[in-house]
Design a protein around this motif. Structure first.
Motif: not given
Length: 403
Positions: A47-56, A118-137
């Protein structure tokens, strides 16, 4: 750099590190997965507005589990059994149950910081990247990397965690975000099992770094990860990668199991039949005795597993009948037959799926819920059949060559 952001002052609790790669800046925010403060901090940062993308630190599967409350209700349990995924589903439930048990102590959902992201990124209209490997793999690569005896001890420790009644203070959870404690914890972990540490931690650090470097469209990205990944992820980002996409493909590959493991069940079948033939060649009575012992030992131990799982009486009987046969046919396991019988005899209700996550946080809940009880039937009857195969096999050859 591992200092609090001055914009947040004393409110900032999590360790953080800023990494600059060319024109791209990554602010790595370390969190504790069952920490209320971590969830609040993640929300403040976005919510600080300091970022233009979020990765989790989530993969597609874990993201779906977190955001789709009805995912478990859509699970086709018979399909899970047929695809041989029952053991993995049970392990995932046990992992989630342990985290849920901790979270229940503090009145916060597991992965609340990821949900906040996830919720804050959507509210801010920022792109969200899922960067972890599939847990099954990840779990499959762990399974492939460690010896068979460590697989057993790891699964035992995982399910034993469900029996623990120790309480953990929230202040202790917050301390887990201090770099020195985390590093010493993981160093101790690595000394006990370097292969497991590499697959669970180091490989995922490399994977997440590769995902960030492979798609560096944003100029300033907030990266929300568990604090244990902070040092490794920062190190890989700072070191850079010549071919991040190739790194992703390599770390997504599940290496095949050792050939001897693949052929071992067939070798056992050949040896058992050879034992029967040799026994009958010596005397009909000896051959019949060996067949009876094979059926009784194998069937009884598999049935005992189904009984411990509180399977239906007909499921227990099915285990006794099926195990001696399936042990001589490596293409199908006793657990699949018994779990299918349990599923047919006690079809899970809608309520069993909806309460599954909460039920498995208690030991009794594994037996109460029809979904988890079916998984227990699979795991325990399989274990009983495996034990019976080796015990009966040793008895057969003991009678032939024991003098």
């Amino acid at each position: 750099m591992n200092e609090p952001d001055p914009r947040q002052g004393a409110q900032t609790a999590g360790p953080r590190r800023e990494v600059v790669v060319g024109d791209h800046r990554y602010l790595l925010l370390g969190t504790a997965h069952v920490s209320r403060a971590s969830a609040e901090e993640v929300r403040r940062e976005i919510e600080s507005g300091a970022y233009d993308a979020v990765a989790i630190e989530l993969c597609d599967a874990r993201h779906a589990a977190l955001t789709n409350a009805g995912e478990l209700a859509q699970m086709d349990l018979f399909q899970v059994l047929r695809q041989g995924k029952a053991g993995m589903v049970a392990a995932n439930l046990a992992l989630g149950a342990y985290q849920q048990r901790l979270a229940d102590q503090f009145g916060i959902e597991p992965g609340a910081e990821m949900r906040a992201a996830i919720e804050s990124t959507a509210a801010a209209g920022l792109p969200l990247a899922l960067i972890d490997r599939n847990i099954g793999i990840t779990l499959k690569r762990v399974y492939r990397r460690i010896p068979w005896w460590q697989r057993i001890s790891t699964m035992g420790a995982l399910f034993a965690s469900l029996l623990s009644s120790d309480k953990i203070e929230e202040s202790d959870i917050e301390k887990l975000k201090e770099g020195d404690m985390l590093e010493s914890t993981f160093n101790e972990f690595a000394s006990e099992s370097a292969a497991m540490h590499e697959a669970l931690i180091d490989e995922r650090d490399r994977y997440m770094a590769a995902k960030l470097l492979a798609a560096p469209g944003a100029r300033h990205t907030l990266v929300v990860v568990g604090a244990g990944h902070l040092k490794g992820l920062a190190g890989y980002l700072e070191a850079g990668m010549d071919a991040p996409r190739e790194t992703i493909e390599r770390l997504d590959h599940v290496p095949p199991g050792a050939r001897w493991v693949k052929w071992l069940p067939w070798a056992i079948v050949v040896l058992v039949f050879a034992g029967f033939a040799l026994g009958f060649s010596r005397s009909t009575g000896l051959g019949q005795q060996m067949v009876v012992e094979w059926v009784v030992i194998n069937g009884a131990l598999s049935a005992l597993g189904a009984l411990i799982a509180l399977g239906h009486p007909l499921t227990v009987l099915t285990a006794f009948v099926a195990a001696p046969i399936t042990s001589l046919n490596p293409t199908i396991g006793a657990g699949m037959v018994t779990a299918a019988a349990e599923l047919w005899l006690r079809k899970p209700r809608v309520g069993d799926f909806s309460t599954l996550k909460s039920d498995v946080t208690r030991v009794s809940g594994w037996w109460k819920n029809r979904v988890s009880r079916t998984l227990l039937v699979f795991v325990l009857s399989t274990a009983g059949s495996a034990a019976g195969t080796y015990i009966a096999g040793f008895r057969i050859f003991g009678q032939l060559f024991g003098g």
